[in-house]
Design a protein around this motif. Structure first.
Motif: not given
Length: 68
Positions: A6, A8-13, A15-16
């Motif tokens: 699992k 975390v995608d860089r873009r997701d990180f 964004r969050k």
């Protein structure tokens, strides 16, 4: 069995993290809102001389080579 990691995608990180910063900024800014107050100085207080050329002011001018 499949070994799934699992991650975390860089873009997701990003964004969050951005949403967290916005939320934190909103909670910090909320208590700063207050009622506006009128100026409490009268005309005589506004016109009085406030600038005084003291020793430390003269030292500042001398150190920073202001003409004087």
């Amino acid at each position: 069995m499949k070994n799934e990691k699992k991650t975390v995608d860089r873009r997701d990180f990003l964004r969050k993290a951005g949403l967290g910063a916005v939320g934190a900024g909103a909670t910090l800014a909320t208590p700063l809102v207050g009622s506006a107050q009128a100026d409490s100085e009268n005309v005589d207080e506004k016109l009085k001389a406030r600038y005084r050329q003291t020793d430390h002011v003269n030292t500042y001018y001398r150190v920073n080579r202001y003409p004087g």
